[in-house]
Design a protein around this motif. Structure first.
Motif, mmCIF file in Angstrom:
data_model
loop_
_atom_site.group_PDB
_atom_site.id
_atom_site.type_symbol
_atom_site.label_atom_id
_atom_site.label_comp_id
_atom_site.label_asym_id
_atom_site.label_seq_id
_atom_site.Cartn_x
_atom_site.Cartn_y
_atom_site.Cartn_z
ATOM 1 N N SER B 55 7.776 0.599 -4.522
ATOM 2 C CA SER B 55 6.363 0.863 -4.825
ATOM 3 C C SER B 55 5.458 0.105 -3.849
ATOM 4 C CB SER B 55 6.048 0.470 -6.257
ATOM 5 O OG SER B 55 6.298 -0.901 -6.447
ATOM 6 N N ARG B 56 5.831 -1.129 -3.522
ATOM 7 C CA ARG B 56 5.000 -1.880 -2.593
ATOM 8 C C ARG B 56 5.092 -1.270 -1.186
ATOM 9 N NH1 ARG B 56 6.024 -8.181 -2.408
ATOM 10 N NH2 ARG B 56 5.872 -7.950 -4.659
ATOM 11 N N GLU B 60 2.260 0.347 1.424
ATOM 12 C CA GLU B 60 2.157 0.024 2.857
ATOM 13 C C GLU B 60 2.087 1.306 3.688
ATOM 14 O OE1 GLU B 60 2.132 -2.876 5.125
ATOM 15 O OE2 GLU B 60 1.043 -3.237 3.268
ATOM 16 N N PRO B 189 -5.937 -1.778 -6.676
ATOM 17 C CA PRO B 189 -5.500 -3.146 -7.010
ATOM 18 C C PRO B 189 -4.068 -3.431 -6.545
ATOM 19 C CG PRO B 189 -6.614 -2.140 -8.863
ATOM 20 C CD PRO B 189 -6.499 -1.079 -7.820
ATOM 21 N N ASN B 190 -3.858 -4.636 -6.043
ATOM 22 C CA ASN B 190 -2.548 -5.123 -5.594
ATOM 23 C C ASN B 190 -1.985 -4.391 -4.378
ATOM 24 O OD1 ASN B 190 -2.459 -7.007 -7.708
ATOM 25 N ND2 ASN B 190 -1.735 -5.374 -9.086
ATOM 26 N N THR B 191 -2.828 -3.632 -3.687
ATOM 27 C CA THR B 191 -2.378 -2.996 -2.446
ATOM 28 C C THR B 191 -3.444 -3.232 -1.380
ATOM 29 O OG1 THR B 191 -3.517 -0.900 -2.742
ATOM 30 C CG2 THR B 191 -1.351 -1.111 -3.777
#
Lengths: 286, 361
Positions: B55-56, B60, B189-191
């Protein structure tokens, strides 16, 4: 006086890779082939030369390896543009990306190591100067030169006269690759005896421009590369000593390339270009 | 073995040949992996695992896709018009600088962000226009001029962040002050996915596709690129068409620069940190899309996977980021070498028809 002499020697040294690479490109383009991949071939040559010298082989072998690396890349250009008839400009661009990429990747283990047995600068400079004179002679006073030029000017006519257009072009492209490789070897064996990623700093592109700037003439290429050599010298010499910011000096050679090309264009001197430059040749096609 | 022309190659054939070219490119890069002492299967698996299967990693990929999509969509237009803009890297930096000027030196208002995008597009478009003008007025090859302008933009940015625009509290570092909150783009959020730019990029890619295929300007642009003498004969104003094209292609690269600094970094910093060679990778995005801006919606993610994959390989296998250049170079070579297989059929017989009977073609 000493100052001027010193400046000229340094300028000649800075200009050496430019002269080598642009002489190769002149031969290549005189046959009608544009290879913009000089920057990539230089990087491959620089790495190949350094790797061979670092392994303990003689400097002769190192220079030979650099030339062969350039030839291999140039033959790839010939394959793509002649066999598969791809656009020469884009192929050269791809070759630059590929050369810089492969050299950066395979060169990683060599980064940061000094060379114990480094080459001298002057043999390269002298060799490049003599080669310029020799090429001038070959171009304008020998049958081989006439053959090369006629293939670049009018391949159909050369073909009719029984010349092997494809062979001449492949050989000329390979010659251009060899010299670009040796120009790279000058950087990694003599000028700054080490390997660092990106050590060609755009010199290959300046060489491409130099060919147009000097009207595809080997002797004028000597003057042209000396001119850019002086520019690079001044850039280092003036750092910190004048009010001009370092970045402006660093950008100067690249900006000047554009200015010079514009001046040439304004004066209509691009008419010196070989008639069939960049155009692939196919028998029976106009 | 010889090539015989196909008169009307189908889209299916184009797709087949292009896919095959990409596969051949991946095989060749595999050989390069092996040469540098890495098992190609391991490398490809790591790339896949770290990008599409994570997911991360997916975030990217999305982040890398934004500038690639913007620049790539603009480049398809440039390539259609036979204007080989290799200077998107510099145009991106110009966009970033213009955005920085607005964010750092103008009062922050609700209009700041739109103004940053407008300024960035103008700055990037202006730089491309300079190259177009140099070609038309002085016959300066645009590949050389745009490349050299990349160096110019690079050093200009270095000068600004180390000199007049250097931040007040950054001491030894080379960057500007941080942009005010009103000059920062929101992110998922968080990316690092600054979604307003992503939406803008998708809309622009679609808009350019419509422009190219459904408007007079798009038609004229195609004529100018495919047959310049026909364009002249038809009385088209080549120079104004090329001007518009340059403004669009450079402008989109400028927008990409705005997105990077307003969305991710929130300040101006060293050129190498703002762009990871997006301008060059986008050349492949555009080429793979075969001149269709809409298709960059498919090709940009592909190259984004390779860029993000380069990051993964740097960390997991300690390979230099240059591997991305290997991908780009090999893919571009394979793509241009494959074009002949779209418009021609490969015939294996040695029999050659006497030439000349067909007359001059």
């Amino acid at each position: 006086m000493d100052e001027i002499l010193n400046a000229l020697t340094r300028a000649a040294s800075f200009g050496t890779p430019l002269l080598l690479a642009s002489l190769g490109a002149i031969v290549c383009e005189r046959s009608g082939v544009v290879n913009l991949g000089i920057e990539g071939m230089m990087a491959l040559g620089a790495l190949a030369g350094f790797a061979v010298a670092y392994s303990g082989s003689s400097l002769w072998f190192a220079v030979l390896a650099a030339a062969l690396a350039g030839v291999a890349a140039a033959l790839l250009h010939a394959l793509v543009t002649m066999t598969f008839r791809a656009n020469q400009f884009i192929a050269g661009l791809a070759l630059t990306m590929l050369g810089l990429g492969v050299a950066g990747l395979l060169g990683k283990p060599y980064e940061g190591f000094p060379l114990s047995d480094t080459a001298l600068e002057w043999p390269f400079t002298l060799g490049a100067g003599l080669l310029a004179i020799a090429l001038y002679g070959v171009f304008f006073y020998t049958r081989a030169g006439l053959l090369l030029r006629s293939v670049g000017e009018n391949p159909a006519a050369a073909d009719v006269l029984g010349m092997n257009v494809a062979l001449v072009r492949v050989l000329a492209t390979a010659f251009g690759g060899a010299l670009a490789g040796i120009a790279g070897a000058f950087l990694s064996l003599a000028y700054r005896p080490s390997w660092t990623d990106g050590m060609t700093v755009g010199l290959g592109w300046v060489a491409v421009a130099l060919v147009i700037f000097t009207g595809w003439h080997p002797l004028k290429a000597v003057l042209g590369s000396l001119f850019f050599g002086v520019l690079y010298y001044l850039q280092f010499r003036l750092q910190g000593s004048v009010a001009v910011p370092t970045e402006v000096l660093a950008a100067l050679p690249y900006i000047l390339v554009i200015v010079v090309l514009a001046v040439i264009g304004a004066r209509g001197q691009q008419g010196n270009a070989p008639e069939s430059l960049g155009r692939p040749y196919r028998r029976g096609e106009r | 073995m010889r090539f015989t022309p196909l008169l009307n190659p189908s889209r299916w054939r184009t797709l087949q040949v292009s896919s095959l070219a990409v596969i051949v490119a991946l095989l060749i890069v595999g050989i390069v992996f092996a040469l540098s002492g890495v098992n190609p299967l391991t490398a490809y698996w790591e790339m896949l695992r770290g990008t599409l299967l994570d997911s991360r990693g997916l975030a990217e990929v999305a982040r890398r896709m934004i500038p690639l999509l913007l620049i790539g969509a603009g480049l398809t237009l440039a390539f259609r018009a036979q204007f080989f803009n290799i200077g998107a890297e510099g145009q991106l930096l110009f966009g970033a600088m213009a955005a920085g000027a607005v964010a750092l030196f103008l009062p922050i208002t609700p209009l700041t962000l739109p103004l940053m995008f407008a300024a960035g597009a103008l700055a990037g478009g202006g730089l491309a226009l300079l190259a177009a003008w140099l070609r038309q007025r002085f016959a300066v090859n645009e590949i050389l001029s745009t490349l050299m302008l990349n160096y110019g933009a690079f050093y200009l940015m270095l000068y600004l962040i180390g000199g007049p625009w250097k931040g007040k509290n950054v001491r030894g570092f080379m960057y500007s002050d941080e942009f005010a909150a009103g000059a920062q783009l929101p992110m998922i959020p968080n990316t690092l996915v600054h979604y307003p730019t992503l939406v803008l990029a998708i809309l622009l890619a679609i808009a350019l596709q419509i422009l190219l295929t459904r408007t007079t300007l798009g038609f004229e642009l195609r004529v100018v690129g495919e047959n310049s003498s026909a364009a002249k004969y038809a009385g088209l104003k080549t120079s104004s068409i090329v001007t518009i094209m340059a403004l669009i292609t450079g402008g989109l690269a400028g927008l990409a620069g705005v997105g990077e600094v307003a969305g991710i970094h929130h300040r101006l910093l060293e050129p190498g940190q703002i762009s990871l060679g997006y301008g060059f990778t986008a050349v492949i995005v555009a080429w793979l899309a075969r001149g269709n801006p809409g298709l960059t919606l498919l090709t940009a993610p592909l190259m984004a996977v390779i860029l993000a994959g380069g990051d993964v390989l740097k960390i997991s296998l300690n390979l230099p980021f240059r591997i991305v250049d290997v991908f780009s170079g090999v893919m571009l070579l394979c793509l241009i070498a494959s074009e002949i297989f779209i418009t021609n059929k490969l015939v294996w017989s040695r029999a050659v028809k006497p030439t000349g009977s067909g007359g001059a073609s």
